[in-house]
Design an enzyme around this catalytic site. Structure first.
Site, PDB file in Angstrom:
ATOM      1  N   ARG A  40       0.855  -1.320  -0.120  1.00 13.20           N
ATOM      2  CA  ARG A  40      -0.011  -0.026  -0.317  1.00 13.20           C
ATOM      3  C   ARG A  40       0.937   1.229  -0.259  1.00 13.20           C
ATOM      4  O   ARG A  40       1.872   1.121  -0.115  1.00 13.20           O
ATOM      5  CB  ARG A  40      -1.009  -0.197   1.267  1.00 13.20           C
ATOM      6  CG  ARG A  40      -0.171  -0.115   2.694  1.00 13.20           C
ATOM      7  CD  ARG A  40      -1.452   0.129   3.801  1.00 13.20           C
ATOM      8  NE  ARG A  40      -0.767  -0.226   4.931  1.00 13.20           N
ATOM      9  CZ  ARG A  40      -1.241  -0.292   6.152  1.00 13.20           C
ATOM     10  NH1 ARG A  40      -2.526  -0.143   6.209  1.00 13.20           N
ATOM     11  NH2 ARG A  40      -0.641  -0.520   7.300  1.00 13.20           N
TER      12      ARG A  40
ATOM     13  N   ASN B 182      -5.751   6.972   3.968  1.00 14.61           N
ATOM     14  CA  ASN B 182      -5.127   6.311   5.226  1.00 14.61           C
ATOM     15  C   ASN B 182      -3.607   6.584   5.819  1.00 14.61           C
ATOM     16  O   ASN B 182      -2.790   6.471   4.731  1.00 14.61           O
ATOM     17  CB  ASN B 182      -5.160   4.915   5.149  1.00 14.61           C
ATOM     18  CG  ASN B 182      -5.128   4.203   6.673  1.00 14.61           C
ATOM     19  OD1 ASN B 182      -6.098   4.048   7.241  1.00 14.61           O
ATOM     20  ND2 ASN B 182      -3.979   3.525   6.861  1.00 14.61           N
ATOM     21  N   GLU B 183      -3.507   7.080   6.958  1.00 11.63           N
ATOM     22  CA  GLU B 183      -1.997   7.550   7.505  1.00 11.63           C
ATOM     23  C   GLU B 183      -1.161   7.876   6.401  1.00 11.63           C
ATOM     24  O   GLU B 183      -0.174   7.294   5.984  1.00 11.63           O
ATOM     25  CB  GLU B 183      -1.394   6.280   7.911  1.00 11.63           C
ATOM     26  CG  GLU B 183      -2.243   5.716   9.365  1.00 11.63           C
ATOM     27  CD  GLU B 183      -1.387   4.818  10.190  1.00 11.63           C
ATOM     28  OE1 GLU B 183      -0.572   4.026   9.507  1.00 11.63           O
ATOM     29  OE2 GLU B 183      -1.578   4.562  11.450  1.00 11.63           O
TER      30      GLU B 183
ATOM     31  N   GLU C 241      -7.768   4.737  15.285  1.00 10.17           N
ATOM     32  CA  GLU C 241      -7.225   3.380  15.319  1.00 10.17           C
ATOM     33  C   GLU C 241      -6.419   3.047  16.598  1.00 10.17           C
ATOM     34  O   GLU C 241      -5.883   4.172  16.967  1.00 10.17           O
ATOM     35  CB  GLU C 241      -6.212   2.946  14.190  1.00 10.17           C
ATOM     36  CG  GLU C 241      -6.830   2.896  12.834  1.00 10.17           C
ATOM     37  CD  GLU C 241      -5.803   2.638  11.724  1.00 10.17           C
ATOM     38  OE1 GLU C 241      -4.799   1.977  12.247  1.00 10.17           O
ATOM     39  OE2 GLU C 241      -6.194   2.817  10.790  1.00 10.17           O
TER      40      GLU C 241
HETATM   41  C1  GLA Z   1      -1.913   1.553  10.744  1.00  9.68           C
HETATM   42  C2  GLA Z   1      -2.928   1.169   9.436  1.00  9.68           C
HETATM   43  C3  GLA Z   1      -3.809   0.146   9.700  1.00  9.68           C
HETATM   44  C4  GLA Z   1      -3.186  -1.040  10.114  1.00  9.68           C
HETATM   45  C5  GLA Z   1      -2.395  -0.733  11.627  1.00  9.68           C
HETATM   46  C6  GLA Z   1      -1.845  -2.002  12.135  1.00  9.68           C
HETATM   47  O1  GLA Z   1      -2.339   2.002  11.651  1.00  9.68           O
HETATM   48  O2  GLA Z   1      -3.795   2.428   9.346  1.00  9.68           O
HETATM   49  O3  GLA Z   1      -4.265  -0.097   8.427  1.00  9.68           O
HETATM   50  O4  GLA Z   1      -2.201  -1.548   9.372  1.00  9.68           O
HETATM   51  O5  GLA Z   1      -1.504   0.084  11.257  1.00  9.68           O
HETATM   52  O6  GLA Z   1      -1.220  -1.749  13.384  1.00  9.68           O
END
Ligand code: GLA
Ligand code: GLA
Length: 696
Positions: free
Chosen positions: A146, A184-185, A336
């Site tokens: 990703r 995402n991140e 998260e």
């Molecule tokens: C990150 C990602 C998630 C997952 C977690 C695992 O926070 O955003 O998709 O991969 O790590 O700890």
């Protein structure tokens, strides 16, 4: 904040009122922002990341039933599911998403929709390889992981806008969708041709002429002078610090644009009651781009809170929550959080029994209104099969399910009291990405860790107050409401920031600057004035010379290490607060900290990284001078957090240690979790108490 009349350093009733008043401008701003969904702050939220695309549809109802039984009221879905939403170019399937959202509604589980731009589908990366990121070494990434997309690729921006528009069309008016998470991140920028073109355009806009750029970066040094724009390097090599600082700002602007592209697509189609956020990763402190800038366009901030190896570090983790709260000076979500253990740490150990719960309550104590576990159930294959989760591969609860269910029951009780409150502090620590970058580019001492330096100040402030804000040094965010402001490492001080800080001091505020302050201007250029540069006159003193230390040196009452600056006073009313003892010869007997009263305010400069005892002495003195303190005496390992608002005052106590601890309360308080009223609280290891205090 808490008050009790009596001893000298206690918070007076007037000061208490003024700390509460601090919150008013924020709340007012939030409420007048018509575009912002407010649902996110109306109650406490609990849930998980759920991946319905990985399971047969017949299974979904059982997942939702188990979530509901656990006390969950939200789930996040969709953020990696592009190949399911658009299996072939131009062929869309949003039906399954809509069905998942509607089924969740039957279980009273609201949905956060993640946009899937972290994981472009294989048909796209095969047919349009220009959407793939080029790393700093010029290597194009491939498929299978990703974050392999380019934030700057115009083609990728078009694809992103298209898929997000279609999602917003399908889901933007679904009543069960509470909001959106973009991507995402955010992590890695790209060095592809589109990115280079954008870099040149950005520089042209910022400097207009190459003469200006050459001057700002002092390119006469090492024959760096540029005569055409495309000569300006764009890579990850260690180059001119002026260039490197600008490149960080440019990368920030690319992320802002990448996000804005999707934000506009959602806003164009979705109901304004649906919020938009993003889950920032990198354990909060990551600084690949400026996180204040990223959050500016969002309704509120979110981050991903993981421990990794070992156990919760209460100060560091608490300060990270405070950093996140400061990005927008609002409450936030933990999008998260770790359900016991991760899969990516050197040792991915399990948290202790109770620690998962303590972690959730610490987040809430620091201003989180939402907590979502990552993840609900592990996929049967893929890179993360070893990660902690709530359900096992058999689809049944794992041991941690019970602990999260306890959190669910507790949040249900606490939500009506806690929702609408937020941490309020009379003290702010200033953080600043340009300074973070500038120091890290030219560290000068391998052990100079700016987060550790910030935490040195944070710890005694947190112990003394319960709540500490961490906010942006630059920008329009007001400081006037704070009684004390600490800038541990403000290396870059522009004229605007200097004016803001000087106005704060002249208005009666107390400012403490740490080492390395005021050395650079906004171009990362040495200020021709000695440190603290534009604030030297106000201080009535300056840094004569800085020293990276290869040995510990003595200061009054203790020692300093890593960094020490030789200070001098230049104004008759600037006083020496601290002196070096026997040191490296150059420093012996010279001032290590100086201070000057300015009207009712003051400015203090601390030139060394001092030990814990010396720091505590400095902070105690500063708090007494600023007239702030708390009235609860804490035993070791116990953390105090406070939230206030809506005429309510909340006290949260957590025992982060392994021994039972008792806390005597200054007055009877209502025990929200256990019921009843108490004047003393006993906390087992990882124990939590949530109390409501009568507001006078
Ligand atoms: C990150 C990602 C998630 C997952 C977690 C695992 O926070 O955003 O998709 O991969 O790590 O700890
Ligand atoms: C070398 C180089 C100089 C300078 C010094 C710094 O000697 O020749 O240009 O960089 O190092 O120590």
């Amino acid at each position: 904040m808490i008050h009790l009349p009596g001893k000298t350093a206690l918070l007076t009733a007037a000061a208490f009122a003024s700390t509460l008043a601090l919150a008013a401008p924020m709340a007012a701003r939030a409420q007048t922002d018509a575009s912002a969904g407010q649902e996110q702050f109306k109650k406490l939220w609990l849930g998980s990341a759920w991946y319905p695309e990985q399971w047969p549809e017949e299974r979904w109802a059982e997942d939702l039933r188990l979530m509901k039984a656990q006390g969950a009221n939200v789930a996040r879905i969709g953020e990696f599911a592009w190949s399911r939403m658009e299996p072939r170019e131009g062929e869309y399937d949003m039906g399954w998403l809509v069905r998942a959202v509607r089924l969740a509604a039957k279980y009273n589980i609201k949905i956060v929709i993640g946009t899937p731009t972290d994981t472009p589908p294989a048909w796209m990366t095969q047919k349009y390889p220009e959407v793939l990121r080029i790393d700093g070494d010029g290597k194009r990434l491939g498929h299978g992981g990703r974050r392999q997309f380019s934030i700057s690729s115009q083609r990728y921006r078009e694809f992103s806008r298209d898929i997000v528009s279609r999602m917003a069309e399908a889901l933007g008016h679904e009543p069960n969708v509470v909001g959106w998470q973009i991507g995402n991140e955010y992590t890695d920028e790209s060095y592809d041709p589109d990115a280079k073109a954008a870099w040149i355009a950005w520089l042209k806009q910022r400097y207009a002429t190459l003469d200006k750029l050459n001057e700002a970066w002092t390119t006469a040094y090492w024959s760096q002078t540029y005569s055409t724009w495309d000569q300006v390097p764009f890579n990850t090599e260690k180059g001119n610090p002026g260039l490197m600082l600008e490149q960080k700002r440019f990368i920030t602007s690319q992320w802002v644009d990448f996000q804005k592209n999707q934000l506009d697509a959602i806003r164009a189609k979705a109901s304004p009651t649906q919020f938009i956020t993003t889950n920032l990763g990198g354990l909060g402190w990551a600084n690949k781009f400026d996180r204040y800038a990223i959050n500016r366009d969002l309704d509120f901030s979110s981050w991903d809170n993981y421990v990794g190896t070992g156990h919760l570090q209460p100060y560091r983790n608490g300060a990270t929550h405070d950093l996140v709260r400061g990005w927008k000076r609002r409450n936030f979500w933990v999008m998260e959080i770790q359900p016991g253990f991760v899969n990516w740490a050197p040792v991915s150990n399990m948290l202790y029994p109770g620690e998962t719960r303590a972690m959730a309550w610490q987040a809430i104590g620091h201003g989180a209104d939402g907590i979502l576990y990552w993840q609900w159930r592990n996929a049967l294959n893929g890179q993360e099969t070893m990660h902690g989760s709530i359900l096992g591969p058999d689809g049944k609860p794992l041991p941690v399910y019970g602990e999260v269910s306890q959190i669910g029951r507790e949040l249900a009780k606490a939500s009506p009291v806690i929702a609408g409150t937020h941490p309020v502090s009379p003290v702010a620590i200033l953080q600043d990405y340009p300074s973070r970058w500038a120091i890290d580019f030219q560290l000068h001492h391998k052990d100079y860790d700016q987060i550790a330096v910030l935490l040195d100040y944070y710890k005694p402030l947190k112990d003394a107050l319960g709540a500490v804000d961490i906010v942006e040094a630059a920008g329009p965010g007001p400081l006037a409401g704070y009684k004390l402001v600490v800038a541990p490492s403000l290396n870059v001080i522009t004229d605007e920031t200097a004016a803001k800080l000087a106005a704060y001091v002249r208005g009666g505020g107390h400012l403490i600057l740490g080492p390395r302050s005021g050395m650079k201007d906004g171009f990362n250029r040495l200020d021709p004035k000695r440190q603290p540069g534009p604030l030297a006159d106000l201080l009535g003193g300056q840094v004569e010379q800085f020293y990276a230390l290869d040995e510990t040196v003595a200061v009054d009452g203790g020692s300093a290490k890593i960094w020490a600056e030789d200070l001098s006073t230049r104004a008759p009313d600037t006083q020496v607060l601290l002196r070096y003892g026997k040191a490296n010869g150059w420093l012996d007997g010279h001032p290590a900290a100086i201070t000057r009263q300015v009207g009712k305010g003051s400015i203090t400069y601390v030139g060394a990284l001092v030990d814990e005892a010396v720091m505590k002495g400095l902070i105690d003195k500063a708090l007494a001078g600023a007239n702030v303190a708390r009235d609860i005496t804490l035993p070791a390992d116990v953390e105090l957090m406070t939230r206030a608002g809506k005429g309510r005052s909340i006290v949260i106590l957590i025992n982060h240690g392994r021994e039972r601890r008792s806390v005597t309360l200054p007055q009877a308080m209502t025990d929200i979790l256990a019921g009843g009223s108490r004047t003393e609280v006993t906390l087992e290891a990882e124990g939590v108490a949530v109390l409501q205090r009568a507001v006078k």
